[in-house]
Design an enzyme around this catalytic site. Structure first.
Site, mmCIF file in Angstrom:
data_model
loop_
_atom_site.group_PDB
_atom_site.id
_atom_site.type_symbol
_atom_site.label_atom_id
_atom_site.label_comp_id
_atom_site.label_asym_id
_atom_site.label_seq_id
_atom_site.Cartn_x
_atom_site.Cartn_y
_atom_site.Cartn_z
ATOM 1 N N ASP A 65 -10.256 -2.295 6.748
ATOM 2 C CA ASP A 65 -9.692 -1.148 6.037
ATOM 3 C C ASP A 65 -9.879 -1.352 4.531
ATOM 4 O O ASP A 65 -10.244 -2.436 4.073
ATOM 5 C CB ASP A 65 -8.222 -0.984 6.399
ATOM 6 C CG ASP A 65 -7.715 0.435 6.201
ATOM 7 O OD1 ASP A 65 -8.492 1.301 5.759
ATOM 8 O OD2 ASP A 65 -6.530 0.686 6.503
ATOM 9 N N ASP A 83 2.094 2.560 3.622
ATOM 10 C CA ASP A 83 1.240 3.738 3.479
ATOM 11 C C ASP A 83 1.015 4.450 4.807
ATOM 12 O O ASP A 83 1.104 5.679 4.890
ATOM 13 C CB ASP A 83 -0.101 3.314 2.894
ATOM 14 C CG ASP A 83 -1.138 4.424 2.900
ATOM 15 O OD1 ASP A 83 -1.077 5.294 2.012
ATOM 16 O OD2 ASP A 83 -2.007 4.423 3.788
ATOM 17 N N HIS A 109 -1.226 11.109 -1.024
ATOM 18 C CA HIS A 109 -0.781 10.120 -2.002
ATOM 19 C C HIS A 109 -0.183 10.819 -3.214
ATOM 20 O O HIS A 109 -0.420 12.004 -3.442
ATOM 21 C CB HIS A 109 -1.960 9.255 -2.464
ATOM 22 C CG HIS A 109 -2.561 8.442 -1.372
ATOM 23 N ND1 HIS A 109 -3.758 7.762 -1.519
ATOM 24 C CD2 HIS A 109 -2.152 8.173 -0.095
ATOM 25 C CE1 HIS A 109 -4.045 7.122 -0.403
ATOM 26 N NE2 HIS A 109 -3.096 7.365 0.477
ATOM 27 N N THR A 115 -8.060 -1.671 1.664
ATOM 28 C CA THR A 115 -7.443 -2.687 0.808
ATOM 29 C C THR A 115 -7.932 -4.099 1.106
ATOM 30 O O THR A 115 -8.348 -4.810 0.185
ATOM 31 C CB THR A 115 -5.909 -2.604 0.894
ATOM 32 O OG1 THR A 115 -5.496 -1.302 0.450
ATOM 33 C CG2 THR A 115 -5.252 -3.654 0.022
ATOM 34 N N GLU A 157 -1.748 -7.741 2.105
ATOM 35 C CA GLU A 157 -1.402 -6.315 2.067
ATOM 36 C C GLU A 157 -0.366 -5.955 3.128
ATOM 37 O O GLU A 157 -0.536 -6.247 4.307
ATOM 38 C CB GLU A 157 -2.640 -5.451 2.311
ATOM 39 C CG GLU A 157 -2.311 -3.956 2.281
ATOM 40 C CD GLU A 157 -3.332 -3.082 2.976
ATOM 41 O OE1 GLU A 157 -3.380 -1.888 2.657
ATOM 42 O OE2 GLU A 157 -4.073 -3.591 3.850
ATOM 43 N N HIS A 209 2.241 8.385 5.500
ATOM 44 C CA HIS A 209 1.335 9.477 5.871
ATOM 45 C C HIS A 209 1.900 10.313 7.015
ATOM 46 O O HIS A 209 1.612 11.510 7.125
ATOM 47 C CB HIS A 209 -0.038 8.916 6.264
ATOM 48 C CG HIS A 209 -0.940 8.627 5.109
ATOM 49 N ND1 HIS A 209 -1.386 9.599 4.232
ATOM 50 C CD2 HIS A 209 -1.488 7.458 4.677
ATOM 51 C CE1 HIS A 209 -2.169 9.049 3.318
ATOM 52 N NE2 HIS A 209 -2.244 7.747 3.553
ATOM 53 N N SER A 239 -6.888 4.385 -1.484
ATOM 54 C CA SER A 239 -6.756 2.931 -1.446
ATOM 55 C C SER A 239 -8.048 2.211 -1.817
ATOM 56 O O SER A 239 -8.012 1.073 -2.282
ATOM 57 C CB SER A 239 -6.303 2.479 -0.051
ATOM 58 O OG SER A 239 -4.980 2.881 0.198
ATOM 59 N N ASP A 253 -1.468 -0.081 -4.760
ATOM 60 C CA ASP A 253 -2.723 0.577 -5.103
ATOM 61 C C ASP A 253 -2.503 2.018 -5.527
ATOM 62 O O ASP A 253 -3.257 2.583 -6.300
ATOM 63 C CB ASP A 253 -3.691 0.511 -3.921
ATOM 64 C CG ASP A 253 -3.043 0.929 -2.607
ATOM 65 O OD1 ASP A 253 -1.828 1.173 -2.571
ATOM 66 O OD2 ASP A 253 -3.770 1.002 -1.595
ATOM 67 N N ASP A 292 0.842 -1.196 0.000
ATOM 68 C CA ASP A 292 0.000 0.000 0.000
ATOM 69 C C ASP A 292 0.882 1.252 0.000
ATOM 70 O O ASP A 292 1.719 1.439 0.886
ATOM 71 C CB ASP A 292 -0.905 0.004 1.230
ATOM 72 C CG ASP A 292 -2.097 0.920 1.071
ATOM 73 O OD1 ASP A 292 -1.890 2.104 0.760
ATOM 74 O OD2 ASP A 292 -3.240 0.461 1.250
#
Length: 496
Positions: free
Chosen positions: A180, A337, A458, A182, A332, A341, A119, A378, A69
């Site tokens: 979540d 990811d 992203h 994904t 995943e 962030h 995502s 993704d 991710d």
């Protein structure tokens, strides 16, 4: 005309002495013996292997889809170097497990409404073959974000559900919460990704028949229900009266409902319990190892009983592989990811390595002749990998040339890794001070960002695809993210 002819003749004569000299053996300048050069040797070996490569055009018995991710190209490159350096090796020449997969391509990740995907659409495009709006999962692009009305008619089956309908097994593994975006791409259908427990639903959603993702996972008809689900989000499955901090207001304990589907269905909540699961006696396995997302492996000193992504992947394969017809598994590495962030490159790159370990486990436990393995992302993130450091310097540190700081235009030190956006940006116009080397290499260091936002955004560039096994050769070139679904459905023979 005569002038042009004369100039042409002069030009030809100018090169003549060099040509004659080059033809004289005793005038040829000496060259290095190429075969003694490591890069030349490695190139020869790579070519030899490539020439032996024959596309596998058969059907896949199994598919394992790995999602890093937020793992764009810079994350792969920086993650590779970091993983090598953590092992005391040269990072630049190190290989992650999926670097060795024979077929590669690129995926275009945009959604139906945004240049840069989230995502939800990111995984939905991959698992259903249909792009949708940001925030939606398992539905087409006609839905309105956060509105249930009309969304039930927009439902699109996932490749995992189609595999189940054909008699295969299916499962999902994640380091995020199991509800979540994904992981929900395998089983979920919703116009809003954050409807994860019933307490998250709006009155409009309830009125129009939408249900939360935790219920969707557990209540799905047996014909399409996941056989394995491993990750976090325990609170989404427990009532708010439960001392384990449940958030459900319907009074239901979905973990008990999962166990009730068959005599050999199990629920586990610790690494020790997962390890103790006898796959030969388990047909449905739910594992929820944290209230929300799983902690980073960097922090497992405080979380001794949380399994690694490789451990969850191994157990999922053991349970699913009992089905003689095969299986589909989505895995995943979510924390790439999650930590991007926060502009925390150390933990994000740690999770790239965790993904590599999980892929290695899958490669060891399966047969490349009948198992299609795909590793992709993704979407990307705005990680910036800048020049300056010589190869022995830690990638997490300051840009340095053999120990000497490479300064920026203002005479300040700078880190090799930084971000386009995020909490590391200049807040209220005040730039952050330059870190020391010790601060920069700390797992807790937050890299600097160009633009301040609470959570890094992203990025929209194409992301890599790596593949091996049946029909892997179809995943080359630059393709739409939704095309990955087409290859998987074709490889399994489950086209609707």
């Amino acid at each position: 005309m005569r002038s042009f002819a004369l100039l042409s003749t002069v030009a030809m004569l100018a090169f003549l002495p060099l040509t004659v000299e080059a033809q004289s053996a005793d005038k040829v300048p000496p060259t290095v013996d190429a075969k003694t050069n490591i890069y030349f040797y490695q190139g020869e070996q790579a070519l030899s292997e490539a020439l032996k490569r024959t596309p596998n055009t058969g059907r896949a018995r199994n598919i394992i889809l790995f999602i890093g991710d937020g793992m764009g190209i810079n994350s792969v490159t920086a993650g590779r170097i970091f993983a090598g350096q953590q092992r005391g090796l040269d990072g630049a020449s190190y290989d992650l497990s999926f670097d060795k997969l024979p077929y590669t391509g690129f995926s275009k990740t945009y959604s139906t409404d945004k240049l840069v995907t989230d995502s939800a659409n990111g995984i939905s495009a991959i698992t259903t073959g249909i792009k949708t709006i940001n925030g939606a999962i398992g539905v087409d692009g006609t839905v309105v974000g956060k509105k249930c009305r009309g969304s039930l008619k927009a439902r699109v089956q996932s490749v995992a559900e189609l595999a189940k309908l054909k008699g295969l097994s299916a499962g999902v593994v994640t380091t995020a919460g199991i509800t979540d975006a994904t992981p929900a791409g395998a089983y979920g259908h919703t116009p809003y990704r954050n409807w994860r427990a019933d307490s998250d639903l709006t009155a409009e959603a309830v009125e129009n028949g939408c249900i939360d993702l935790a219920r969707q996972l557990v209540e799905a008809p047996a014909a399409i229900r996941m056989d394995v689900a491993l990750g976090g989000d325990l609170t989404k499955f427990l009532p708010d009266t439960d001392p384990r901090k449940g958030t459900r207001v319907d009074g239901r304990d979905l973990t008990k409902e999962w166990q009730g589907q068959s005599p050999s269905a199990q629920f586990v909540s610790s690494a020790a319990d997962l390890k103790a699961v006898d796959a030969t006696k388990t047909d449905h396995l739910l594992g929820l190892f944290a209230d929300g997302d799983l902690p980073s492996p960097v922090d497992t000193a405080q979380h001794y009983d949380v399994p690694g992504l490789d451990d969850m992947t191994a157990k999922a394969i053991d349970v699913l592989a009992k089905n003689p017809k095969g299986y589909f598994l989505l895995v995943e590495s979510a924390s790439i990811d999650k930590w991007h962030h926060q502009n925390n490159a150390y933990r994000a790159m740690t999770d790239v390595d965790e993904l590599s370990k999980a892929v290695q486990v899958a490669m060891q436990k399966t047969n490349a002749a009948d198992t299609l393995i795909i590793v992709t992302a993704d979407h990307s993130h705005g990680l910036v990998f800048s020049a300056g450091s010589t190869r022995e310097e830690p990638i997490m540190g300051l840009a340095r040339n053999h120990g000497k700081d490479e300064l920026d235009g203002n005479g300040h030190g700078r880190t090799t890794l930084s971000y386009a956006t995020g909490p590391g940006g200049p807040k209220d116009g005040v730039a952050r001070p330059t870190p020391t080397e010790d601060e920069a290499v700390s797992p807790d260091y937050t890299q600097s960002a160009q633009t301040y936002v609470d959570s890094a955004q992203h990025a929209g560039e194409d992301v890599p695809i790596y593949a091996s096994g049946p029909q892997a050769h179809l995943l080359t070139g630059t393709v739409e993210s939704s095309y990955i679904y087409q290859v998987m459905a074709y490889a399994l023979g489950v086209q609707p």
